[in-house]
Design an enzyme around this catalytic site. Structure first.
Site, PDB file in Angstrom:
ATOM      1  N   ASP A   1     -10.099  -4.499  -6.719  1.00 19.61           N
ATOM      2  CA  ASP A   1     -10.908  -5.560  -6.137  1.00 19.61           C
ATOM      3  C   ASP A   1     -12.351  -5.114  -5.947  1.00 19.61           C
ATOM      4  O   ASP A   1     -12.620  -3.962  -5.588  1.00 19.61           O
ATOM      5  CB  ASP A   1     -10.352  -5.965  -4.769  1.00 19.61           C
ATOM      6  CG  ASP A   1      -9.021  -6.690  -4.893  1.00 19.61           C
ATOM      7  OD1 ASP A   1      -8.834  -7.374  -5.911  1.00 19.61           O
ATOM      8  OD2 ASP A   1      -8.196  -6.566  -3.988  1.00 19.61           O
TER       9      ASP A   1
ATOM     10  N   ARG B   1      -6.853  -0.585  -8.569  1.00 18.35           N
ATOM     11  CA  ARG B   1      -7.470   0.637  -8.092  1.00 18.35           C
ATOM     12  C   ARG B   1      -6.457   1.725  -7.763  1.00 18.35           C
ATOM     13  O   ARG B   1      -6.711   2.912  -7.960  1.00 18.35           O
ATOM     14  CB  ARG B   1      -8.328   0.341  -6.856  1.00 18.35           C
ATOM     15  CG  ARG B   1      -9.126   1.550  -6.394  1.00 18.35           C
ATOM     16  CD  ARG B   1     -10.162   1.203  -5.359  1.00 18.35           C
ATOM     17  NE  ARG B   1     -10.922   2.371  -4.967  1.00 18.35           N
ATOM     18  CZ  ARG B   1     -11.930   2.880  -5.653  1.00 18.35           C
ATOM     19  NH1 ARG B   1     -12.302   2.315  -6.773  1.00 18.35           N
ATOM     20  NH2 ARG B   1     -12.571   3.947  -5.231  1.00 18.35           N
TER      21      ARG B   1
ATOM     22  N   ASN C   1       0.813  -1.217   0.000  1.00 19.09           N
ATOM     23  CA  ASN C   1       0.000   0.000   0.000  1.00 19.09           C
ATOM     24  C   ASN C   1       0.844   1.264   0.000  1.00 19.09           C
ATOM     25  O   ASN C   1       0.337   2.340  -0.340  1.00 19.09           O
ATOM     26  CB  ASN C   1      -0.968  -0.018   1.183  1.00 19.09           C
ATOM     27  CG  ASN C   1      -2.055  -1.066   1.023  1.00 19.09           C
ATOM     28  OD1 ASN C   1      -2.363  -1.481  -0.098  1.00 19.09           O
ATOM     29  ND2 ASN C   1      -2.640  -1.505   2.122  1.00 19.09           N
TER      30      ASN C   1
END
Length: 421
Positions: free
Chosen positions: A116, A92, A23
Protein backbone atom coordinates in the site's frame (compact mmCIF):
# COMPACT_ATOMS: atom_id res chain seq x y z
CA UNK A 1 -9.68 -5.49 -10.62
CA UNK A 2 -12.92 -5.79 -8.67
CA UNK A 3 -15.44 -3.36 -7.29
CA UNK A 4 -17.72 -3.53 -4.26
CA UNK A 5 -21.32 -2.35 -4.66
CA UNK A 6 -23.16 -1.37 -1.47
CA UNK A 7 -26.76 -0.30 -1.03
CA UNK A 8 -26.53 1.45 2.31
CA UNK A 9 -28.83 2.64 5.03
CA UNK A 10 -29.75 -0.88 6.21
CA UNK A 11 -29.34 -1.76 9.91
CA UNK A 12 -27.23 -4.86 10.51
CA UNK A 13 -27.42 -7.49 13.25
CA UNK A 14 -26.11 -10.92 14.13
CA UNK A 15 -22.75 -12.57 14.80
CA UNK A 16 -19.51 -12.15 12.88
CA UNK A 17 -16.51 -14.48 13.27
CA UNK A 18 -13.04 -12.95 13.13
CA UNK A 19 -10.41 -14.81 11.09
CA UNK A 20 -6.71 -15.33 11.71
CA UNK A 21 -4.50 -12.27 11.85
CA UNK A 22 -3.39 -11.03 8.44
CA UNK A 23 -0.25 -9.45 9.91
CA UNK A 24 0.70 -12.79 11.49
CA UNK A 25 -0.14 -14.83 8.42
CA UNK A 26 2.02 -12.80 6.04
CA UNK A 27 5.02 -13.42 8.33
CA UNK A 28 4.27 -17.06 9.15
CA UNK A 29 4.09 -18.16 5.52
CA UNK A 30 7.63 -16.92 4.68
CA UNK A 31 8.80 -18.30 8.05
CA UNK A 32 7.53 -21.75 7.06
CA UNK A 33 10.43 -22.20 4.62
CA UNK A 34 12.81 -22.32 7.60
CA UNK A 35 11.34 -25.73 8.51
CA UNK A 36 12.88 -28.94 7.20
CA UNK A 37 9.50 -30.68 7.56
CA UNK A 38 5.96 -29.85 6.33
CA UNK A 39 4.15 -27.02 8.13
CA UNK A 40 0.42 -26.77 8.95
CA UNK A 41 -1.19 -23.41 9.75
CA UNK A 42 -4.76 -23.26 11.06
CA UNK A 43 -7.17 -20.29 11.15
CA UNK A 44 -5.65 -18.85 7.97
CA UNK A 45 -7.71 -15.95 6.57
CA UNK A 46 -9.12 -16.12 3.04
CA UNK A 47 -7.37 -13.05 1.67
CA UNK A 48 -5.55 -12.28 -1.56
CA UNK A 49 -2.24 -11.78 0.22
CA UNK A 50 -2.24 -15.49 1.08
CA UNK A 51 -2.73 -16.38 -2.59
CA UNK A 52 0.13 -14.07 -3.58
CA UNK A 53 2.46 -15.61 -0.99
CA UNK A 54 1.55 -19.11 -2.19
CA UNK A 55 2.57 -18.02 -5.70
CA UNK A 56 5.94 -16.93 -4.32
CA UNK A 57 6.37 -20.28 -2.55
CA UNK A 58 5.76 -22.04 -5.87
CA UNK A 59 8.62 -20.03 -7.39
CA UNK A 60 10.91 -21.83 -4.93
CA UNK A 61 9.45 -25.31 -5.58
CA UNK A 62 7.59 -25.21 -2.26
CA UNK A 63 4.18 -26.88 -2.48
CA UNK A 64 1.19 -25.49 -0.60
CA UNK A 65 -2.45 -26.46 -0.21
CA UNK A 66 -5.17 -24.20 1.19
CA UNK A 67 -8.42 -25.94 2.24
CA UNK A 68 -11.07 -24.01 4.20
CA UNK A 69 -8.94 -22.32 6.92
CA UNK A 70 -5.96 -24.72 6.89
CA UNK A 71 -2.80 -24.06 4.89
CA UNK A 72 -0.24 -26.83 4.45
CA UNK A 73 3.23 -25.87 3.27
CA UNK A 74 5.88 -28.44 2.32
CA UNK A 75 9.35 -26.91 1.96
CA UNK A 76 11.08 -30.32 1.79
CA UNK A 77 12.20 -29.77 -1.84
CA UNK A 78 12.78 -26.03 -1.65
CA UNK A 79 15.16 -24.50 -4.20
CA UNK A 80 16.93 -21.18 -3.89
CA UNK A 81 15.63 -18.86 -6.62
CA UNK A 82 15.54 -15.09 -6.99
CA UNK A 83 11.99 -13.94 -6.30
CA UNK A 84 10.49 -11.98 -9.21
CA UNK A 85 10.06 -8.26 -8.68
CA UNK A 86 6.56 -8.24 -10.19
CA UNK A 87 5.09 -10.57 -7.58
CA UNK A 88 7.15 -9.07 -4.77
CA UNK A 89 5.70 -5.64 -5.54
CA UNK A 90 2.15 -6.96 -5.16
CA UNK A 91 2.44 -6.94 -1.36
CA UNK A 92 4.89 -5.39 1.04
CA UNK A 93 5.02 -8.30 3.48
CA UNK A 94 6.84 -10.33 0.82
CA UNK A 95 9.99 -8.70 2.19
CA UNK A 96 9.90 -11.28 4.99
CA UNK A 97 11.36 -13.69 2.46
CA UNK A 98 14.59 -11.71 2.81
CA UNK A 99 15.09 -12.85 6.41
CA UNK A 100 13.64 -16.32 5.82
CA UNK A 101 15.83 -17.07 2.77
CA UNK A 102 18.87 -15.65 4.51
CA UNK A 103 18.20 -17.89 7.50
CA UNK A 104 17.61 -20.98 5.33
CA UNK A 105 20.22 -20.57 2.56
CA UNK A 106 22.53 -17.79 3.67
CA UNK A 107 21.48 -15.87 0.56
CA UNK A 108 18.44 -13.96 -0.67
CA UNK A 109 17.67 -12.18 -3.94
CA UNK A 110 14.40 -10.26 -3.66
CA UNK A 111 12.83 -7.45 -5.66
CA UNK A 112 12.13 -4.22 -3.82
CA UNK A 113 8.87 -4.62 -1.84
CA UNK A 114 5.60 -2.97 -2.82
CA UNK A 115 2.29 -2.84 -0.95
CA UNK A 116 0.00 0.00 0.00
CA UNK A 117 1.06 3.56 -0.74
CA UNK A 118 0.70 5.12 2.72
CA UNK A 119 3.87 7.19 2.77
CA UNK A 120 7.57 6.40 3.24
CA UNK A 121 8.28 2.96 4.72
CA UNK A 122 12.04 2.48 4.31
CA UNK A 123 13.71 -0.87 4.92
CA UNK A 124 17.00 0.57 6.13
CA UNK A 125 16.59 -0.98 9.58
CA UNK A 126 16.05 -4.42 8.02
CA UNK A 127 19.29 -3.98 6.08
CA UNK A 128 21.14 -2.73 9.15
CA UNK A 129 20.01 -5.81 11.07
CA UNK A 130 21.21 -8.20 8.35
CA UNK A 131 24.56 -6.42 8.20
CA UNK A 132 24.98 -6.64 11.98
CA UNK A 133 24.47 -10.40 11.63
CA UNK A 134 27.40 -10.47 9.18
CA UNK A 135 25.58 -10.33 5.83
CA UNK A 136 26.61 -8.20 2.88
CA UNK A 137 23.79 -6.30 1.15
CA UNK A 138 23.86 -4.72 -2.30
CA UNK A 139 21.42 -3.42 -4.90
CA UNK A 140 21.61 -5.03 -8.34
CA UNK A 141 19.14 -4.15 -11.10
CA UNK A 142 16.40 -3.09 -8.68
CA UNK A 143 16.88 -6.25 -6.61
CA UNK A 144 18.22 -6.62 -3.10
CA UNK A 145 21.02 -9.22 -2.93
CA UNK A 146 21.87 -10.38 0.60
CA UNK A 147 24.73 -12.82 1.22
CA UNK A 148 25.98 -14.37 4.46
CA UNK A 149 29.72 -15.03 4.93
CA UNK A 150 31.08 -18.53 4.30
CA UNK A 151 31.01 -19.36 8.00
CA UNK A 152 27.35 -18.26 8.21
CA UNK A 153 25.54 -15.53 10.10
CA UNK A 154 26.54 -14.76 13.68
CA UNK A 155 24.66 -13.31 16.64
CA UNK A 156 24.82 -9.60 17.36
CA UNK A 157 23.41 -6.85 19.55
CA UNK A 158 21.04 -4.83 17.36
CA UNK A 159 19.38 -1.59 18.46
CA UNK A 160 16.50 -0.40 16.30
CA UNK A 161 16.55 3.37 16.01
CA UNK A 162 12.78 3.38 15.68
CA UNK A 163 10.25 0.70 16.57
CA UNK A 164 9.62 -1.37 13.43
CA UNK A 165 7.44 -4.46 13.20
CA UNK A 166 8.90 -5.41 9.82
CA UNK A 167 12.52 -5.05 10.88
CA UNK A 168 11.92 -6.93 14.13
CA UNK A 169 10.36 -9.86 12.27
CA UNK A 170 12.97 -9.95 9.51
CA UNK A 171 15.84 -9.95 12.00
CA UNK A 172 14.19 -12.78 13.97
CA UNK A 173 13.84 -14.85 10.79
CA UNK A 174 17.50 -14.41 9.90
CA UNK A 175 18.82 -14.84 13.45
CA UNK A 176 17.03 -18.07 14.49
CA UNK A 177 19.63 -20.19 12.65
CA UNK A 178 22.64 -17.88 13.17
CA UNK A 179 25.43 -19.00 15.48
CA UNK A 180 25.43 -17.43 18.94
CA UNK A 181 23.05 -15.00 20.59
CA UNK A 182 21.24 -12.09 18.94
CA UNK A 183 19.68 -9.37 21.07
CA UNK A 184 17.17 -6.96 19.48
CA UNK A 185 16.65 -3.82 21.55
CA UNK A 186 13.79 -1.35 21.03
CA UNK A 187 11.98 -4.23 19.34
CA UNK A 188 8.34 -4.00 18.30
CA UNK A 189 5.93 -5.58 20.80
CA UNK A 190 2.94 -6.47 18.60
CA UNK A 191 0.96 -9.67 19.29
CA UNK A 192 1.86 -10.85 15.79
CA UNK A 193 5.54 -10.97 16.83
CA UNK A 194 4.62 -13.16 19.81
CA UNK A 195 2.63 -15.38 17.42
CA UNK A 196 5.60 -15.74 15.06
CA UNK A 197 7.98 -16.48 17.94
CA UNK A 198 5.62 -19.14 19.31
CA UNK A 199 5.51 -20.76 15.86
CA UNK A 200 9.30 -20.76 15.56
CA UNK A 201 9.88 -21.94 19.15
CA UNK A 202 7.56 -24.88 18.53
CA UNK A 203 9.90 -25.83 15.66
CA UNK A 204 12.94 -25.75 17.94
CA UNK A 205 13.96 -22.09 17.88
CA UNK A 206 15.10 -20.40 21.10
CA UNK A 207 13.46 -16.98 21.23
CA UNK A 208 12.78 -15.19 24.51
CA UNK A 209 11.26 -11.81 25.25
CA UNK A 210 8.78 -11.54 22.37
CA UNK A 211 6.16 -9.00 23.39
CA UNK A 212 8.75 -6.87 25.22
CA UNK A 213 11.17 -4.33 23.80
CA UNK A 214 14.15 -6.69 24.20
CA UNK A 215 14.17 -10.00 22.32
CA UNK A 216 16.93 -12.59 22.76
CA UNK A 217 17.54 -15.27 20.16
CA UNK A 218 19.96 -18.17 20.58
CA UNK A 219 20.57 -19.66 17.15
CA UNK A 220 19.90 -23.33 16.40
CA UNK A 221 21.12 -25.30 13.36
CA UNK A 222 17.81 -26.82 12.23
CA UNK A 223 14.09 -26.11 12.61
CA UNK A 224 11.43 -28.81 12.22
CA UNK A 225 7.66 -28.38 12.41
CA UNK A 226 5.93 -30.97 14.58
CA UNK A 227 2.42 -29.71 15.29
CA UNK A 228 -0.11 -27.45 13.59
CA UNK A 229 0.04 -23.80 14.57
CA UNK A 230 -3.21 -21.86 15.09
CA UNK A 231 -2.93 -18.20 14.12
CA UNK A 232 -4.16 -15.60 16.61
CA UNK A 233 -7.38 -13.68 15.78
CA UNK A 234 -7.01 -10.54 13.68
CA UNK A 235 -7.26 -7.52 16.00
CA UNK A 236 -7.55 -5.12 13.05
CA UNK A 237 -10.44 -7.03 11.50
CA UNK A 238 -12.07 -7.17 14.94
CA UNK A 239 -11.69 -3.41 15.41
CA UNK A 240 -13.14 -2.81 11.95
CA UNK A 241 -16.28 -4.83 12.70
CA UNK A 242 -16.66 -3.20 16.12
CA UNK A 243 -16.60 0.20 14.41
CA UNK A 244 -19.07 -1.07 11.80
CA UNK A 245 -21.35 -2.44 14.53
CA UNK A 246 -21.38 0.89 16.36
CA UNK A 247 -22.11 2.77 13.11
CA UNK A 248 -24.90 0.66 11.59
CA UNK A 249 -25.58 -2.21 14.01
CA UNK A 250 -28.74 -3.15 15.83
CA UNK A 251 -26.82 -5.53 18.05
CA UNK A 252 -23.76 -7.31 16.63
CA UNK A 253 -21.57 -9.85 18.40
CA UNK A 254 -17.94 -9.92 17.25
CA UNK A 255 -16.62 -13.43 17.96
CA UNK A 256 -13.13 -14.94 18.20
CA UNK A 257 -11.23 -12.01 19.67
CA UNK A 258 -8.46 -11.52 22.24
CA UNK A 259 -9.61 -8.57 24.30
CA UNK A 260 -6.19 -7.41 25.50
CA UNK A 261 -5.01 -7.04 21.91
CA UNK A 262 -7.76 -4.41 21.48
CA UNK A 263 -7.35 -2.48 24.74
CA UNK A 264 -6.32 0.87 23.26
CA UNK A 265 -9.01 0.70 20.56
CA UNK A 266 -11.78 -0.31 22.96
CA UNK A 267 -10.82 2.51 25.32
CA UNK A 268 -11.43 5.04 22.54
CA UNK A 269 -14.71 3.43 21.44
CA UNK A 270 -15.94 3.49 25.05
CA UNK A 271 -14.82 7.13 25.36
CA UNK A 272 -17.16 7.92 22.47
CA UNK A 273 -20.06 6.39 24.38
CA UNK A 274 -20.52 3.07 22.54
CA UNK A 275 -22.13 0.41 24.73
CA UNK A 276 -20.37 -2.96 24.71
CA UNK A 277 -20.49 -6.23 26.62
CA UNK A 278 -17.00 -7.72 26.68
CA UNK A 279 -16.77 -11.48 27.20
CA UNK A 280 -13.80 -13.85 27.25
CA UNK A 281 -13.59 -14.27 23.47
CA UNK A 282 -16.34 -12.03 22.07
CA UNK A 283 -17.72 -8.49 22.26
CA UNK A 284 -21.39 -7.59 21.89
CA UNK A 285 -21.86 -4.08 20.51
CA UNK A 286 -25.17 -2.42 21.40
CA UNK A 287 -26.90 0.00 19.04
CA UNK A 288 -25.14 3.35 19.42
CA UNK A 289 -26.86 6.37 20.92
CA UNK A 290 -25.46 9.90 21.07
CA UNK A 291 -21.71 9.64 20.51
CA UNK A 292 -19.00 12.06 21.62
CA UNK A 293 -16.13 13.29 19.44
CA UNK A 294 -12.66 12.24 20.59
CA UNK A 295 -9.00 12.71 19.76
CA UNK A 296 -6.89 9.77 18.57
CA UNK A 297 -3.13 9.52 18.24
CA UNK A 298 -1.68 6.35 16.72
CA UNK A 299 1.34 4.85 18.47
CA UNK A 300 3.38 1.62 18.37
CA UNK A 301 1.69 -1.27 20.19
CA UNK A 302 0.19 -1.27 22.80
CA UNK A 303 -0.92 2.18 21.63
CA UNK A 304 -3.71 2.85 19.14
CA UNK A 305 -2.88 0.97 15.91
CA UNK A 306 -2.30 2.94 12.72
CA UNK A 307 -4.28 0.25 10.87
CA UNK A 308 -7.38 1.21 12.88
CA UNK A 309 -7.34 4.97 12.38
CA UNK A 310 -9.19 4.69 9.07
CA UNK A 311 -11.79 2.06 10.13
CA UNK A 312 -12.72 4.19 13.17
CA UNK A 313 -13.15 7.37 11.08
CA UNK A 314 -16.78 6.58 10.05
CA UNK A 315 -17.62 6.20 13.75
CA UNK A 316 -16.35 9.72 14.43
CA UNK A 317 -18.51 10.97 11.56
CA UNK A 318 -21.49 9.56 13.52
CA UNK A 319 -20.88 11.82 16.55
CA UNK A 320 -23.45 14.52 17.24
CA UNK A 321 -21.25 17.54 17.93
CA UNK A 322 -17.72 18.83 18.35
CA UNK A 323 -14.55 18.19 16.36
CA UNK A 324 -12.68 14.91 16.18
CA UNK A 325 -8.92 14.74 15.68
CA UNK A 326 -6.76 11.91 14.33
CA UNK A 327 -2.97 12.20 14.40
CA UNK A 328 -1.11 9.27 12.84
CA UNK A 329 2.44 9.31 14.20
CA UNK A 330 3.31 6.08 12.37
CA UNK A 331 2.27 7.04 8.81
CA UNK A 332 1.36 10.76 8.80
CA UNK A 333 0.59 10.63 5.07
CA UNK A 334 -2.05 7.94 5.51
CA UNK A 335 -4.87 10.26 4.43
CA UNK A 336 -5.84 9.05 0.95
CA UNK A 337 -9.29 8.06 2.20
CA UNK A 338 -10.17 11.66 3.08
CA UNK A 339 -11.06 12.98 -0.41
CA UNK A 340 -13.00 9.77 -1.08
CA UNK A 341 -15.06 10.22 2.09
CA UNK A 342 -15.67 13.85 1.12
CA UNK A 343 -17.29 12.57 -2.09
CA UNK A 344 -19.82 10.82 0.15
CA UNK A 345 -20.70 13.99 2.03
CA UNK A 346 -18.35 13.53 4.99
CA UNK A 347 -17.29 16.76 6.70
CA UNK A 348 -13.59 16.23 7.33
CA UNK A 349 -10.27 17.55 6.04
CA UNK A 350 -6.52 17.44 6.60
CA UNK A 351 -4.37 20.23 8.03
CA UNK A 352 -0.62 19.63 8.42
CA UNK A 353 -1.12 15.83 8.38
CA UNK A 354 -3.80 16.08 11.10
CA UNK A 355 -7.28 14.78 10.24
CA UNK A 356 -10.09 17.01 11.52
CA UNK A 357 -13.58 15.46 11.59
CA UNK A 358 -17.02 17.01 12.08
CA UNK A 359 -20.45 15.37 12.48
CA UNK A 360 -21.80 14.18 9.13
CA UNK A 361 -25.43 13.12 9.26
CA UNK A 362 -26.18 13.32 5.52
CA UNK A 363 -23.89 10.72 3.96
CA UNK A 364 -24.76 9.66 0.44
CA UNK A 365 -23.59 6.90 -1.86
CA UNK A 366 -20.93 7.74 -4.45
CA UNK A 367 -18.30 6.20 -6.69
CA UNK A 368 -15.05 6.04 -4.72
CA UNK A 369 -11.71 4.20 -4.84
CA UNK A 370 -10.05 2.00 -2.21
CA UNK A 371 -6.41 2.94 -2.69
CA UNK A 372 -5.22 0.74 0.17
CA UNK A 373 -6.59 -1.89 2.55
CA UNK A 374 -7.66 0.17 5.55
CA UNK A 375 -8.86 3.09 3.43
CA UNK A 376 -11.12 0.56 1.73
CA UNK A 377 -12.48 -0.49 5.13
CA UNK A 378 -13.36 3.13 5.95
CA UNK A 379 -15.19 3.51 2.63
CA UNK A 380 -16.98 0.19 3.12
CA UNK A 381 -18.34 1.17 6.54
CA UNK A 382 -19.31 4.63 5.29
CA UNK A 383 -21.06 3.06 2.31
CA UNK A 384 -23.10 0.91 4.68
CA UNK A 385 -24.09 4.08 6.59
CA UNK A 386 -24.90 6.19 3.52
CA UNK A 387 -28.15 6.47 1.63
CA UNK A 388 -28.18 5.09 -1.90
CA UNK A 389 -25.57 3.14 -3.83
CA UNK A 390 -21.84 3.25 -3.18
CA UNK A 391 -19.43 1.75 -5.69
CA UNK A 392 -15.92 1.12 -4.34
CA UNK A 393 -13.41 0.63 -7.12
CA UNK A 394 -10.08 -1.17 -6.51
CA UNK A 395 -11.92 -3.41 -4.06
CA UNK A 396 -9.09 -5.93 -4.46
CA UNK A 397 -7.35 -3.90 -1.76
CA UNK A 398 -10.17 -4.72 0.66
CA UNK A 399 -9.94 -8.40 -0.29
CA UNK A 400 -6.19 -8.32 0.41
CA UNK A 401 -6.83 -7.72 4.09
CA UNK A 402 -10.34 -8.83 5.06
CA UNK A 403 -11.28 -12.49 5.33
CA UNK A 404 -14.41 -13.44 3.29
CA UNK A 405 -15.72 -9.91 3.73
CA UNK A 406 -18.64 -10.17 1.28
CA UNK A 407 -19.98 -13.32 3.00
CA UNK A 408 -19.64 -11.85 6.49
CA UNK A 409 -21.40 -8.61 5.58
CA UNK A 410 -24.26 -10.47 3.92
CA UNK A 411 -24.69 -12.68 6.98
CA UNK A 412 -25.20 -9.49 9.00
CA UNK A 413 -27.89 -8.36 6.54
CA UNK A 414 -25.90 -6.01 4.31
CA UNK A 415 -26.85 -5.50 0.67
CA UNK A 416 -23.37 -5.86 -0.82
CA UNK A 417 -21.72 -7.65 -3.71
CA UNK A 418 -18.25 -7.82 -5.21
CA UNK A 419 -18.06 -7.97 -9.01
CA UNK A 420 -15.41 -7.74 -11.69
CA UNK A 421 -14.79 -4.15 -12.70
Amino acid sequence: MKKMIIHGGKPLKGDVWIGGAKNSTVALIPASILSRTPVTLDSVPRIQDVDNLMDLLAEMNVTSEFVETTLKVDPSNIEMHPLPAGKIKSLRASYYFMGALLGRFGRAVVGFPGGDDIGPRPIDQHIKGFQMLGAKVRNENDEIVITAPEEGLHGANIYLEMVSVGATINIILAAVTASGRTVIENAAREPEIIDLSTFLNNMGARIRGAGTDTIRIDGVPVLQARNAHTIIPDRIEAGTYISLAACVGEGIRVCNIIEEHLDSFLAKVEEMGVGMEVNEDSIYVYPAGDLQMIQIKTMPYPGFATDLQQPITPLLLSAKQGEGVIIDTIYPKRVRHIPELQRMGADLHVEDDIILIHPSSHLKGAKVSADEIRAGAALMITGLMAEGETVIENADNILRGYDRVELKLRQLGADVEIVDA
